[in-house]
Motif scaffolding. Structure first.
Motif, PDB file in Angstrom:
ATOM      1  N   HIS A   4       3.136 -18.721 -12.460  1.00  0.00           N
ATOM      2  CA  HIS A   4       3.153 -19.301 -11.122  1.00  0.00           C
ATOM      3  C   HIS A   4       3.992 -18.435 -10.179  1.00  0.00           C
ATOM      4  CE1 HIS A   4       3.961 -22.547  -8.104  1.00  0.00           C
ATOM      5  NE2 HIS A   4       2.748 -22.904  -8.436  1.00  0.00           N
ATOM      6  N   SER A   5       5.192 -18.083 -10.613  1.00  0.00           N
ATOM      7  CA  SER A   5       6.087 -17.298  -9.755  1.00  0.00           C
ATOM      8  C   SER A   5       5.587 -15.871  -9.582  1.00  0.00           C
ATOM      9  CB  SER A   5       7.504 -17.291 -10.336  1.00  0.00           C
ATOM     10  OG  SER A   5       7.538 -16.661 -11.594  1.00  0.00           O
ATOM     11  N   MET A   6       4.993 -15.297 -10.631  1.00  0.00           N
ATOM     12  CA  MET A   6       4.489 -13.927 -10.529  1.00  0.00           C
ATOM     13  C   MET A   6       3.297 -13.850  -9.575  1.00  0.00           C
ATOM     14  SD  MET A   6       6.460 -11.986 -12.316  1.00  0.00           S
ATOM     15  CE  MET A   6       5.547 -10.461 -12.490  1.00  0.00           C
ATOM     16  N   ARG A   7       2.430 -14.840  -9.612  1.00  0.00           N
ATOM     17  CA  ARG A   7       1.283 -14.841  -8.701  1.00  0.00           C
ATOM     18  C   ARG A   7       1.770 -14.855  -7.250  1.00  0.00           C
ATOM     19  NH1 ARG A   7      -3.735 -16.091 -10.999  1.00  0.00           N
ATOM     20  NH2 ARG A   7      -4.479 -16.909  -9.016  1.00  0.00           N
ATOM     21  N   TRP A   8       2.778 -15.695  -6.967  1.00  0.00           N
ATOM     22  CA  TRP A   8       3.304 -15.727  -5.610  1.00  0.00           C
ATOM     23  C   TRP A   8       3.984 -14.413  -5.262  1.00  0.00           C
ATOM     24  CZ3 TRP A   8       2.743 -17.244  -1.070  1.00  0.00           C
ATOM     25  CH2 TRP A   8       3.750 -17.123  -0.125  1.00  0.00           C
ATOM     26  N   ARG A   9       4.662 -13.805  -6.215  1.00  0.00           N
ATOM     27  CA  ARG A   9       5.331 -12.527  -5.969  1.00  0.00           C
ATOM     28  C   ARG A   9       4.330 -11.469  -5.520  1.00  0.00           C
ATOM     29  NH1 ARG A   9       8.162  -9.040 -10.811  1.00  0.00           N
ATOM     30  NH2 ARG A   9       7.858  -6.988  -9.890  1.00  0.00           N
ATOM     31  N   PHE A  10       3.195 -11.398  -6.198  1.00  0.00           N
ATOM     32  CA  PHE A  10       2.196 -10.382  -5.847  1.00  0.00           C
ATOM     33  C   PHE A  10       1.517 -10.711  -4.517  1.00  0.00           C
ATOM     34  CE2 PHE A  10       1.897  -9.987 -10.656  1.00  0.00           C
ATOM     35  CZ  PHE A  10       2.763  -8.910 -10.694  1.00  0.00           C
ATOM     36  N   ILE A  11       1.212 -11.998  -4.303  1.00  0.00           N
ATOM     37  CA  ILE A  11       0.540 -12.404  -3.065  1.00  0.00           C
ATOM     38  C   ILE A  11       1.460 -12.181  -1.866  1.00  0.00           C
ATOM     39  CG2 ILE A  11      -0.342 -14.394  -1.794  1.00  0.00           C
ATOM     40  CD1 ILE A  11      -1.328 -15.478  -4.556  1.00  0.00           C
ATOM     41  N   SER A  12       2.693 -12.637  -1.955  1.00  0.00           N
ATOM     42  CA  SER A  12       3.618 -12.483  -0.825  1.00  0.00           C
ATOM     43  C   SER A  12       3.945 -11.013  -0.582  1.00  0.00           C
ATOM     44  CB  SER A  12       4.906 -13.273  -1.086  1.00  0.00           C
ATOM     45  OG  SER A  12       5.569 -12.814  -2.253  1.00  0.00           O
ATOM     46  N   GLY A  13       4.031 -10.239  -1.669  1.00  0.00           N
ATOM     47  CA  GLY A  13       4.278  -8.808  -1.514  1.00  0.00           C
ATOM     48  C   GLY A  13       3.144  -8.108  -0.781  1.00  0.00           C
ATOM     49  N   LYS A  14       1.908  -8.506  -1.090  1.00  0.00           N
ATOM     50  CA  LYS A  14       0.735  -7.933  -0.431  1.00  0.00           C
ATOM     51  C   LYS A  14       0.734  -8.275   1.064  1.00  0.00           C
ATOM     52  CE  LYS A  14      -3.584  -6.290  -0.239  1.00  0.00           C
ATOM     53  NZ  LYS A  14      -3.896  -4.847  -0.386  1.00  0.00           N
ATOM     54  N   ILE A  15       1.072  -9.543   1.389  1.00  0.00           N
ATOM     55  CA  ILE A  15       1.117  -9.967   2.796  1.00  0.00           C
ATOM     56  C   ILE A  15       2.168  -9.171   3.549  1.00  0.00           C
ATOM     57  CG2 ILE A  15       1.679 -11.885   4.336  1.00  0.00           C
ATOM     58  CD1 ILE A  15       0.542 -13.763   2.143  1.00  0.00           C
ATOM     59  N   ALA A  16       3.362  -9.048   2.954  1.00  0.00           N
ATOM     60  CA  ALA A  16       4.455  -8.328   3.617  1.00  0.00           C
ATOM     61  C   ALA A  16       4.117  -6.864   3.815  1.00  0.00           C
ATOM     62  CB  ALA A  16       5.737  -8.473   2.802  1.00  0.00           C
ATOM     63  N   GLN A  17       3.501  -6.254   2.798  1.00  0.00           N
ATOM     64  CA  GLN A  17       3.172  -4.827   2.880  1.00  0.00           C
ATOM     65  C   GLN A  17       2.073  -4.556   3.902  1.00  0.00           C
ATOM     66  OE1 GLN A  17       2.081  -3.118  -0.917  1.00  0.00           O
ATOM     67  NE2 GLN A  17       1.214  -1.290   0.018  1.00  0.00           N
ATOM     68  N   ASP A  18       0.998  -5.329   3.863  1.00  0.00           N
ATOM     69  CA  ASP A  18      -0.143  -5.075   4.745  1.00  0.00           C
ATOM     70  C   ASP A  18       0.164  -5.373   6.209  1.00  0.00           C
ATOM     71  OD1 ASP A  18      -1.491  -4.383   2.510  1.00  0.00           O
ATOM     72  OD2 ASP A  18      -2.910  -6.064   2.514  1.00  0.00           O
ATOM     73  N   ASN A  19       1.132  -6.255   6.455  1.00  0.00           N
ATOM     74  CA  ASN A  19       1.418  -6.664   7.829  1.00  0.00           C
ATOM     75  C   ASN A  19       2.788  -6.222   8.314  1.00  0.00           C
ATOM     76  OD1 ASN A  19      -1.017  -8.587   8.451  1.00  0.00           O
ATOM     77  ND2 ASN A  19      -0.323  -9.133   6.396  1.00  0.00           N
ATOM     78  N   ASN A  20       3.387  -5.317   7.533  1.00  0.00           N
ATOM     79  CA  ASN A  20       4.680  -4.725   7.907  1.00  0.00           C
ATOM     80  C   ASN A  20       5.722  -5.802   8.216  1.00  0.00           C
ATOM     81  OD1 ASN A  20       6.385  -2.516   8.309  1.00  0.00           O
ATOM     82  ND2 ASN A  20       5.988  -2.473  10.510  1.00  0.00           N
ATOM     83  N   LEU A  21       5.800  -6.797   7.334  1.00  0.00           N
ATOM     84  CA  LEU A  21       6.744  -7.900   7.542  1.00  0.00           C
ATOM     85  C   LEU A  21       8.050  -7.596   6.805  1.00  0.00           C
ATOM     86  CD1 LEU A  21       4.314 -10.928   7.050  1.00  0.00           C
ATOM     87  CD2 LEU A  21       4.914  -9.741   9.160  1.00  0.00           C
ATOM     88  N   GLN A  22       8.675  -6.518   7.209  1.00  0.00           N
ATOM     89  CA  GLN A  22       9.922  -6.102   6.568  1.00  0.00           C
ATOM     90  C   GLN A  22      11.122  -6.694   7.310  1.00  0.00           C
ATOM     91  OE1 GLN A  22       9.326  -4.622   3.723  1.00  0.00           O
ATOM     92  NE2 GLN A  22       7.160  -4.610   4.296  1.00  0.00           N
TER      93      GLN A  22
END
Length: 458
Positions: free
Chosen positions: A351-369
């Protein structure tokens, strides 16, 4: 030169083999041995004059092992830097205990490492595939009436009573472990609690009406308390749930109090909202309504965030390196978990790993640093809230920046603030992107909405 091979052994799970030969590590070993010989202190020999053969006999195997491992780690890290596979975690070494390194017979050695790879995440249809409800909680007059009454009681004064006559009466109670006849157990711990009569079961509330200070009765906890209060007492008293229901107590009423609600005066308004300019009950109700509205807007926003979170985690197609992750769980620090424990705990990790990958993808693709200045602003804002009215004092500005600098050096504080700010940015993006429909709902209806199985705090 070392040879490196990579093969797939499962879903997002590869094995990397680093093969080193004598020429890869032996020159480094000889160099390390010479340096050690110059520096070693051995009784009976002057420093730097210990025979190399003796040093090799005493410390050669250790130096040899260190050099082989150093070369293998360098080759592996060089490979990973060059190839740049997206790893879930550090590589896991395989069967290290089966590798026999022999300083007297240097040869070719194979070292195996497993790697778990990050999955691809496709969020392109997020706003088309999923539909969410954005609740708008309507604050009713009865909600304001109840909140005003609660605040009046909170600010009110307690007054002793001669007997129990209301469900709102506060009872000062003494619980003494006893037998069924009320004979107190010698040396048993006595518990004292203040409990509102409404926490008792309905039939017991009726029985207690008219009771006075000093009255006693023999009880069992489950017979007299509602479940929520029973759970609280069991937890507070650190009772075993099974035994708690069998124990008799002599219950003594030591004192009875009622709360006299504070009148709706300017004194009361200032007590609840210090520094405000509220003059009339209508002004006060309007302020309470504003606060209630803000509260429910926050709760509705949390609800939407949680709905989005659970939908993404459970419905976005996403393969995980399950075999690798389970091996990673087995290598945890401390006591090695059993296979059964790993299987039992894996869903939570998944559960936590799935969110880690999904949230990481959102942050990376949308420059949410999160920038360093945003972290500083976050720390500065927290400190300003803490100091409140004192923030304007002389020298506080410089002191504030000193404290911000100190917090920026604290790794734990920085990581926690970064995680919070990053999550805030991700959920702001998700809320804006999501396909939502607004629905008006009362507070009572909102509280009765079914909860998702998992809950997410951010």
């Amino acid at each position: 030169m070392a040879t490196i091979n990579r093969e797939n052994i499962g879903t997002l799970n590869d094995r990397i083999t680093v093969q080193v030969s004598r020429e890869d590590y032996f020159p480094g070993f000889e160099k390390a041995l010479k340096k050690y010989t110059k520096d070693v202190n051995l009784p009976g020999f002057r420093k730097g004059m210990v025979p190399t053969g003796l040093v090799k006999k005493m410390h050669g195997q250790s130096l040899f092992t260190q050099e082989v491992i150093r070369v293998v780690e360098k080759e592996l890290n060089d490979y990973l830097r060059t190839e740049k596979p997206e790893l879930v975690s550090d590589p896991l070494p395989e069967e290290m205990e089966n590798i026999r390194l022999d300083v007297n017979n240097p040869g070719e050695y194979d070292f195996h490492f497993e790697i778990g790879l990050k999955p691809d995440v496709d969020l392109s249809d997020f706003d088309k595939k999923f539909h969410f409800t954005r609740y708008k909680v309507m604050v009713e007059d009865k909600d304001i009436d109840e909140e005003v009454e609660r605040l009046q009681k909170r600010a009110g004064e307690r007054k002793d009573k001669e007997e129990i006559s209301s469900g709102e009466d506060i009872l000062h109670l003494r619980f003494q472990p006893s037998d069924a006849e009320g004979k107190v157990e010698e040396g048993a711990e006595v518990k004292s609690e203040q409990i509102v009569l409404s926490y008792f079961k309905e039939d017991k509330r009726q029985e207690l009406m008219g009771n006075k200070p000093g009255d006693t009765r023999v009880i069992k906890l489950p017979d007299v308390f509602e479940q929520k209060e029973l759970d609280w007492i069991t937890d507070q008293w650190k009772l075993e749930a099974a035994k708690a229901g069998e124990q008799f107590y002599l219950l003594t009423i030591d004192k009875i109090e009622e709360i006299i609600p504070m009148e709706l005066t300017e004194e009361f308004f200032q007590k609840i909202y210090p520094g405000s300019e509220l003059k009339t009950p209508e002004d006060f109700r309007d302020r309470v309504r504003q606060d209630d509205k803000a509260y429910w807007e926050g709760e509705a926003s949390k609800r939407l965030d949680n709905d989005i979170f659970e939908t993404l985690v459970h419905q976005i197609p996403l393969e995980l390196p399950e075999s690798f992750l389970k091996k990673l769980m087995k290598r945890q620090e401390g006591e090695t978990p059993s296979d059964e424990a790993v299987e039992q705990n894996y869903p939570e990790l998944e559960h936590s790993m799935r969110w880690r990958f999904i949230s990481g993808k959102i942050a990376q693709d949308n420059n949410l640093q999160v920038s360093p200045e945003e972290l500083r602003d976050n720390f500065r804002g927290r400190l300003m809230q803490y100091f409140g009215n004192n923030i304007g004092q002389e020298g506080m500005s410089e002191k504030l920046e000193e404290l911000v600098n100190t917090m920026m050096q604290n790794e734990k504080s920085v990581n926690e603030a970064y995680s919070q700010l990053s999550n805030d940015k991700i959920f702001t993006w998700l809320r804006d992107k999501a396909d939502t429909e607004e629905k008006e709902i009362t507070a009572d209806e909102f509280l009765k909405l079914p909860h998702n199985h998992h809950h997410h705090e951010h």
